[in-house]
Design an enzyme around this catalytic site. Sequence first.
Site, PDB file in Angstrom:
ATOM      1  N   LYS A   1      -5.414  -0.633  10.009  1.00  0.00           N
ATOM      2  CA  LYS A   1      -4.183  -1.316   9.515  1.00  0.00           C
ATOM      3  C   LYS A   1      -3.634  -2.176  10.163  1.00  0.00           C
ATOM      4  O   LYS A   1      -2.901  -1.679  11.343  1.00  0.00           O
ATOM      5  CB  LYS A   1      -3.265  -0.123   8.585  1.00  0.00           C
ATOM      6  CG  LYS A   1      -2.182  -0.794   7.960  1.00  0.00           C
ATOM      7  CD  LYS A   1      -1.357   0.523   7.436  1.00  0.00           C
ATOM      8  CE  LYS A   1      -0.274  -0.313   6.574  1.00  0.00           C
ATOM      9  NZ  LYS A   1       0.724  -1.223   7.710  1.00  0.00           N
TER      10      LYS A   1
ATOM     11  N   LEU B   1       0.826  -1.404  -0.068  1.00  0.00           N
ATOM     12  CA  LEU B   1       0.004   0.060   0.137  1.00  0.00           C
ATOM     13  C   LEU B   1       0.930   1.419  -0.157  1.00  0.00           C
ATOM     14  O   LEU B   1       1.906   1.276   0.828  1.00  0.00           O
ATOM     15  CB  LEU B   1      -1.165   0.206   1.280  1.00  0.00           C
ATOM     16  CG  LEU B   1      -2.015  -0.910   1.294  1.00  0.00           C
ATOM     17  CD1 LEU B   1      -2.714  -0.821   2.663  1.00  0.00           C
ATOM     18  CD2 LEU B   1      -3.224  -0.577   0.342  1.00  0.00           C
TER      19      LEU B   1
ATOM     20  N   GLU C   1      -4.569 -10.705   7.619  1.00  0.00           N
ATOM     21  CA  GLU C   1      -3.232 -10.607   8.532  1.00  0.00           C
ATOM     22  C   GLU C   1      -3.315 -11.711   9.680  1.00  0.00           C
ATOM     23  O   GLU C   1      -4.518 -11.736  10.407  1.00  0.00           O
ATOM     24  CB  GLU C   1      -2.936  -9.298   9.371  1.00  0.00           C
ATOM     25  CG  GLU C   1      -3.006  -8.085   8.202  1.00  0.00           C
ATOM     26  CD  GLU C   1      -1.616  -8.075   7.648  1.00  0.00           C
ATOM     27  OE1 GLU C   1      -0.591  -7.902   8.334  1.00  0.00           O
ATOM     28  OE2 GLU C   1      -1.397  -8.271   6.289  1.00  0.00           O
TER      29      GLU C   1
ATOM     30  N   LYS D   1     -10.268   2.506   1.363  1.00  0.00           N
ATOM     31  CA  LYS D   1     -10.619   1.912   0.074  1.00  0.00           C
ATOM     32  C   LYS D   1     -11.638   2.186  -0.605  1.00  0.00           C
ATOM     33  O   LYS D   1     -12.904   2.588  -0.262  1.00  0.00           O
ATOM     34  CB  LYS D   1     -10.678   0.268   0.490  1.00  0.00           C
ATOM     35  CG  LYS D   1      -9.668  -0.177   1.213  1.00  0.00           C
ATOM     36  CD  LYS D   1      -9.891  -1.742   1.801  1.00  0.00           C
ATOM     37  CE  LYS D   1      -8.815  -2.459   2.734  1.00  0.00           C
ATOM     38  NZ  LYS D   1      -9.336  -3.651   3.012  1.00  0.00           N
TER      39      LYS D   1
END
Length: 380
Positions: free
Chosen positions: A132, A95, A187, A321
């Site tokens: 994040k 990113l 993740e 996003k």
Amino acid sequence: MLLCAARAFLRAARPPRRCARAYAAKSNELTALEAELARHDDLYYNQAKPELTDEAYDALARKVDELRKTPRGVGAKRGGTLAKATPHTTPMLSLDTLKVKDGTVTTIAKWLKKTIKACAPEAMHGIVGEPKLDGLSVSLTYEDGVLTQAATRGDGRVGDDVTQQILHGIDIPTSLEGGFTGDVRGEVIVPVAFFRGLEKDSAVSARNYAAGSLRQKNASEVSGRGLRFVVHDVVGGADDYTERRSKAKKWGFEVAAPSIRVDVDDDVPTDALPDHLQACAEKLAAYHASLGEQRPPPAVAGTASNNTDELPYEIDGVVFKVDAAKADAQAGFTARAPRARVALKFDRDAIVVTTTLLDVEIGVGRLGALTPVAKLEPVN
């Protein structure tokens, strides 16, 4: 006469020696910096033993990017003892990170304006914001609803096969309703509460612990290590992102939360667009600030926390996003990152951590001035 003219022409065509030396020095500097960056990529992605802070790594990466003529890749080449996975069906990219110069709201508004142009003529409809996560990126591949592989990001094209490690250590759906074919990406993290409950000095950080745990060659050793898989994307199909996110929850996955969706009116008149984007940016900036207040300080094994309002896992920023799948596809991607997504990290200096005062020593200056010096227990 002709010989003299030819010699003069060759002298004129030859680059000045100073320029040649400067070019050689620049090339040598780039080679050295790329080798250093590759070493730190290997430490971070393959060994889970980073030596640099995020800020120091980003500064090194920016310097390499300034010197390179072509974009560099993402992640790191495979290392370690795990088997090579089947290549990713679509690249696992990184990113881009927003650099805040004129304030958070203005920075986000400029990104929105730039992204609208990149997505045109497709409409964005909205922007989704999510935490994040600071973990190890993994892609789960399903064929006709059946899990066929779990793989780390690796260099973005191929990573390590961690299928058995995932099955032994994390509770994930092995079959999905509707015969889904595609990738569920997220993740691998460890909750801060679990990490704090470990023995002191078990690992230097929660991320290192999670990454190291998943990379156990003996898959059975991953069991009981408290790992979780948190989804941040579903690759496959034509649904908008919010729909894919809802589908992942329906399948039984944990998704990155709390999230936000801010509507973007792509049909706003040109003269009213700046005010509209400003209003959207203010909402996204407020979300960023709110998560900054909820993020836990870097977890330390063997310690406790009484903060009941913090998030259950470590985050280092938020991700914005574009919601509309068609707009996302229209924007495309660079060699490293999609244009319709971006990260906005937190100010590392804003993290508040607690420690223990071990002692106070009194220093005596050469003129007899007494200066108290606190001795604190080191924090990560």
